[in-house]
Design a protein around this motif. Sequence first.
Motif, PDB file in Angstrom:
ATOM      1  N   GLU A   1      16.821  16.190  -6.593  1.00  0.00           N
ATOM      2  CA  GLU A   1      18.038  16.768  -7.147  1.00  0.00           C
ATOM      3  C   GLU A   1      17.822  17.509  -8.468  1.00  0.00           C
ATOM      4  N   SER A   2      16.608  17.473  -9.007  1.00  0.00           N
ATOM      5  CA  SER A   2      16.353  18.054 -10.329  1.00  0.00           C
ATOM      6  C   SER A   2      15.632  19.390 -10.222  1.00  0.00           C
ATOM      7  N   GLU A   3      15.804  20.208 -11.229  1.00  0.00           N
ATOM      8  CA  GLU A   3      15.092  21.475 -11.299  1.00  0.00           C
ATOM      9  C   GLU A   3      13.624  21.226 -11.644  1.00  0.00           C
ATOM     10  N   PRO A   4      12.691  21.800 -10.877  1.00  0.00           N
ATOM     11  CA  PRO A   4      11.266  21.573 -11.162  1.00  0.00           C
ATOM     12  C   PRO A   4      10.880  21.891 -12.601  1.00  0.00           C
ATOM     13  N   LYS A   5      11.419  22.947 -13.150  1.00  0.00           N
ATOM     14  CA  LYS A   5      11.076  23.314 -14.515  1.00  0.00           C
ATOM     15  C   LYS A   5      11.461  22.209 -15.488  1.00  0.00           C
ATOM     16  N   ILE A   6      12.629  21.616 -15.285  1.00  0.00           N
ATOM     17  CA  ILE A   6      13.086  20.534 -16.155  1.00  0.00           C
ATOM     18  C   ILE A   6      12.219  19.293 -15.961  1.00  0.00           C
ATOM     19  N   LEU A   7      11.884  18.994 -14.702  1.00  0.00           N
ATOM     20  CA  LEU A   7      11.030  17.842 -14.418  1.00  0.00           C
ATOM     21  C   LEU A   7       9.681  17.960 -15.121  1.00  0.00           C
ATOM     22  N   ARG A   8       9.122  19.164 -15.108  1.00  0.00           N
ATOM     23  CA  ARG A   8       7.807  19.365 -15.725  1.00  0.00           C
ATOM     24  C   ARG A   8       7.861  19.184 -17.234  1.00  0.00           C
ATOM     25  N   GLN A   9       8.905  19.698 -17.843  1.00  0.00           N
ATOM     26  CA  GLN A   9       9.036  19.530 -19.292  1.00  0.00           C
ATOM     27  C   GLN A   9       9.250  18.062 -19.645  1.00  0.00           C
ATOM     28  N   GLN A  10      10.049  17.367 -18.835  1.00  0.00           N
ATOM     29  CA  GLN A  10      10.278  15.951 -19.087  1.00  0.00           C
ATOM     30  C   GLN A  10       8.978  15.164 -18.963  1.00  0.00           C
ATOM     31  N   TYR A  11       8.171  15.492 -17.966  1.00  0.00           N
ATOM     32  CA  TYR A  11       6.905  14.789 -17.769  1.00  0.00           C
ATOM     33  C   TYR A  11       5.995  14.976 -18.985  1.00  0.00           C
TER      34      TYR A  11
ATOM     35  N   ALA B   1       0.831  -1.207   0.000  1.00  0.00           N
ATOM     36  CA  ALA B   1       0.000   0.000   0.000  1.00  0.00           C
ATOM     37  C   ALA B   1       0.863   1.253   0.000  1.00  0.00           C
ATOM     38  N   ILE B   2       1.979   1.223   0.744  1.00  0.00           N
ATOM     39  CA  ILE B   2       2.904   2.363   0.754  1.00  0.00           C
ATOM     40  C   ILE B   2       3.528   2.534  -0.630  1.00  0.00           C
ATOM     41  N   ILE B   3       3.909   1.436  -1.230  1.00  0.00           N
ATOM     42  CA  ILE B   3       4.511   1.491  -2.565  1.00  0.00           C
ATOM     43  C   ILE B   3       3.520   2.067  -3.573  1.00  0.00           C
ATOM     44  N   HIS B   4       2.289   1.595  -3.524  1.00  0.00           N
ATOM     45  CA  HIS B   4       1.288   2.070  -4.482  1.00  0.00           C
ATOM     46  C   HIS B   4       0.961   3.549  -4.278  1.00  0.00           C
ATOM     47  N   GLN B   5       0.861   3.982  -3.022  1.00  0.00           N
ATOM     48  CA  GLN B   5       0.567   5.394  -2.786  1.00  0.00           C
ATOM     49  C   GLN B   5       1.723   6.283  -3.230  1.00  0.00           C
ATOM     50  N   CYS B   6       2.934   5.888  -2.900  1.00  0.00           N
ATOM     51  CA  CYS B   6       4.096   6.686  -3.304  1.00  0.00           C
ATOM     52  C   CYS B   6       4.250   6.696  -4.821  1.00  0.00           C
ATOM     53  N   ALA B   7       4.027   5.561  -5.462  1.00  0.00           N
ATOM     54  CA  ALA B   7       4.125   5.501  -6.918  1.00  0.00           C
ATOM     55  C   ALA B   7       3.057   6.375  -7.571  1.00  0.00           C
ATOM     56  N   SER B   8       1.869   6.405  -6.977  1.00  0.00           N
ATOM     57  CA  SER B   8       0.804   7.257  -7.498  1.00  0.00           C
ATOM     58  C   SER B   8       1.234   8.715  -7.513  1.00  0.00           C
ATOM     59  N   ILE B   9       1.842   9.148  -6.428  1.00  0.00           N
ATOM     60  CA  ILE B   9       2.310  10.530  -6.338  1.00  0.00           C
ATOM     61  C   ILE B   9       3.446  10.776  -7.326  1.00  0.00           C
ATOM     62  N   CYS B  10       4.382   9.843  -7.389  1.00  0.00           N
ATOM     63  CA  CYS B  10       5.546  10.012  -8.262  1.00  0.00           C
ATOM     64  C   CYS B  10       5.161  10.088  -9.738  1.00  0.00           C
ATOM     65  N   LEU B  11       4.069   9.433 -10.113  1.00  0.00           N
ATOM     66  CA  LEU B  11       3.635   9.445 -11.510  1.00  0.00           C
ATOM     67  C   LEU B  11       2.707  10.609 -11.825  1.00  0.00           C
ATOM     68  N   GLY B  12       2.491  11.484 -10.860  1.00  0.00           N
ATOM     69  CA  GLY B  12       1.700  12.674 -11.102  1.00  0.00           C
ATOM     70  C   GLY B  12       2.546  13.794 -11.684  1.00  0.00           C
ATOM     71  N   TYR B  13       1.874  14.783 -12.223  1.00  0.00           N
ATOM     72  CA  TYR B  13       2.583  15.935 -12.785  1.00  0.00           C
ATOM     73  C   TYR B  13       3.342  16.656 -11.677  1.00  0.00           C
ATOM     74  N   PRO B  14       4.638  16.940 -11.867  1.00  0.00           N
ATOM     75  CA  PRO B  14       5.460  17.519 -10.796  1.00  0.00           C
ATOM     76  C   PRO B  14       5.239  19.019 -10.605  1.00  0.00           C
ATOM     77  N   ASP B  15       4.018  19.381 -10.212  1.00  0.00           N
ATOM     78  CA  ASP B  15       3.738  20.779  -9.909  1.00  0.00           C
ATOM     79  C   ASP B  15       4.231  21.098  -8.499  1.00  0.00           C
ATOM     80  N   ASP B  16       3.962  22.308  -8.029  1.00  0.00           N
ATOM     81  CA  ASP B  16       4.481  22.725  -6.721  1.00  0.00           C
ATOM     82  C   ASP B  16       3.945  21.842  -5.604  1.00  0.00           C
ATOM     83  N   GLU B  17       2.671  21.475  -5.688  1.00  0.00           N
ATOM     84  CA  GLU B  17       2.071  20.641  -4.650  1.00  0.00           C
ATOM     85  C   GLU B  17       2.740  19.274  -4.580  1.00  0.00           C
TER      86      GLU B  17
END
Length: 215
Positions: free
Chosen positions: A61-71, A12-28
Amino acid sequence: MRFARHRTSDPAIIHQCASICLGYPDDEMMAMVPLLDAALGEQPADVAITALRSFVGHLRESEPKILRQQYIDIFDLSRKHTLYLSYWTAGDTRRRGEELGAFKRHYRDSGFLVDLRGELPDHLPIVLEFAARVDRQAGVRLLQEHRPALELLRLSLVDLQTPYADVVAAVCATLPGESPADRRAVMAMQGAPPPTESVGLEPFDPRLLPIAGTR
């Protein structure tokens, strides 16, 4: 002499964390990185936890702007890495409507109001959150039923050499059996090839398009 029982990580921890990680990396989402790190740090360091911690380190370790473009490049603009599970097995055929209906029935039967947040019901982060927080049995069953889709997504992300492959690999590690080594092995897992109108076992079909504008 007494021996301590070997602990395994909580799916359940893995699934919840993976759910968040696969979301769009906005500020929230990025604000949750310390919480993700803390939650994973409390789990035994098995394959799934190690993979997720590696990805969380990438976020940190990554810049949010770069993460968002990659997503956007990976999940919104690519035909090869869609997070909509039923695309891998049904594409844009009539059968896909039936599969989407099955997801909705699982959510409805849980007795909870599932907020799709503007997504289709087969969006992987939503399925993972459902499995983690709403109905473990039904959620895991959905993941198992769509294991070939998960494995095709994992292989496509591995080909791309993106850290997102670690997240999907962690999810696959919570399901029974070893992950297939290649697409041919996924075909064997799926059984007989689907009708020609389906596209799941040919992930580069031009009909395999993510829904535009959703994140």
